[in-house]
Design a protein around this motif. Sequence first.
Motif, mmCIF file in Angstrom:
data_model
loop_
_atom_site.group_PDB
_atom_site.id
_atom_site.type_symbol
_atom_site.label_atom_id
_atom_site.label_comp_id
_atom_site.label_asym_id
_atom_site.label_seq_id
_atom_site.Cartn_x
_atom_site.Cartn_y
_atom_site.Cartn_z
ATOM 1 N N GLU A 96 0.808 -1.208 0.000
ATOM 2 C CA GLU A 96 0.000 0.000 0.000
ATOM 3 C C GLU A 96 0.849 1.270 0.000
ATOM 4 O O GLU A 96 0.313 2.373 0.081
ATOM 5 N N GLN A 97 2.165 1.127 -0.083
ATOM 6 C CA GLN A 97 3.019 2.305 -0.105
ATOM 7 C C GLN A 97 2.786 3.112 -1.380
ATOM 8 O O GLN A 97 2.457 2.552 -2.428
ATOM 9 N N VAL A 98 2.972 4.417 -1.265
ATOM 10 C CA VAL A 98 2.557 5.318 -2.342
ATOM 11 C C VAL A 98 3.712 6.170 -2.849
ATOM 12 O O VAL A 98 4.775 6.247 -2.227
ATOM 13 N N ASP A 99 3.480 6.815 -3.988
ATOM 14 C CA ASP A 99 4.488 7.679 -4.591
ATOM 15 C C ASP A 99 4.312 9.138 -4.182
ATOM 16 O O ASP A 99 5.283 9.880 -4.076
ATOM 17 N N VAL A 100 3.065 9.554 -3.976
ATOM 18 C CA VAL A 100 2.762 10.946 -3.635
ATOM 19 C C VAL A 100 1.745 10.967 -2.498
ATOM 20 O O VAL A 100 0.756 10.230 -2.528
ATOM 21 N N VAL A 101 1.990 11.814 -1.520
ATOM 22 C CA VAL A 101 1.011 12.072 -0.464
ATOM 23 C C VAL A 101 0.507 13.496 -0.633
ATOM 24 O O VAL A 101 1.299 14.445 -0.678
#
Length: 424
Positions: A96-101
């Motif tokens: 579930e890790q993301v590129d943009v928050v």
Amino acid sequence: MVRVLFLHPDLGIGGAERLVVDAALALKERGHQVSFLTNHHDSTHCFKETADGTFPVHVVGDWLPRGLFGRFYAICAYLRMLYAAIYASFFMPQREQVDVVVCDLISVCIPVLRFAPHRPKVLFYCHFPDQLLSSREGLLKRLYRLPINWLEEHTIGLADKVLVNSKFTLRVFQDTFRRLSTVPDVLYPSLHTQYFDQMQKKLEQRSALLDEPVHPRVPLNAFIYLDINRYERKKNHALALHSLRLLGDMLPTTDFKRCRLIIAGGYDTRCMENVEHFAELGQLTEELKLQDHVVLLRSPTDEEKCRLLFAAHCLLYTPENEHFGIVPLEGMYCSKPVVALNSGGPTETVVNTSTGFLCEKTEKSFGGAMHQLFRDEQLRVKMGDQGHKRVQQKFSFQAFADRLNGIIRDLVPISKESSAKKTE
């Protein structure tokens, strides 16, 4: 495809929430993977897209207090968001890790996100400096706010990209955060106009606008003034009530009998101000002897709000120095003239004497505009048409989506995006 996480304190019902939901819809339509992380989400008090499975919504830290002894709401909000940021940075499952928050409202989470092992890019959307939304009552309150205000300024400066919602907010941002070298870009909020189009067809198919009153206390021949905003004192609903009272003195009795003011406000029982101000407005309605002319609605659903917008003859927007204000756009897209105060964001959306009226903060000015629109049907129709065209030309959802998509693409290099796909 970029993996984007929206980090927002409370996914309730309000302008900030509508913005992040629309931004999420825009990015999803452009093929990105979008999810939400929040401290609180009530499926009975939210926008439907966050409850119907359109987006994954994860709730963390809701057990933390919202305040202590009826005070310290700001520090508690900061602690709740810190908890969410720590979870997103160090405990979120790898898949579930993301590129943009994308975060907004509270910037204290930004330093934590920068220390995350996978180091997502951080986009901060500033609706308005938080320190200016806080009252300055008393020395103790000012001392309490000093470290919070310092944190706000310095943590915003750590974001990879900062956006603001209007040119008015940009000027305030630069005047408030003088130590920051950051120059935000202006990204106007927009409407998910496709939803409004679909809702209008749905309502017309069942003849709701023609055969059913919008409320039991609103007759079919009523002239409806609509005021949509949260039940907060700064939203200045009282101006609409006093202006309606003045309108009653300006119109013949038979005409005024047709007039109805519907205040449709966001209402959360957890927020004491919502509860208190709703009662205050009810009392003011009685004092002004407007009981037969005013309807106070609490947290209408999206469908109910659309029905009100389509049925209304005029939209009233009463906050002063509102940083943007999405409601005038909603009114204009639904072909309604807008009466707003001549300050803040509405000066960039409403064109005076063309799509509505920009008024002074007096019942004489506001009530005069209400009177003119009641009397002149041709003017109402003309302003409504021009307002609809203005939203299509200047604030279209497609333009908003294209611009936001470009910003996200600039933040995430193609090489990183490609490597992210390989790990899926």
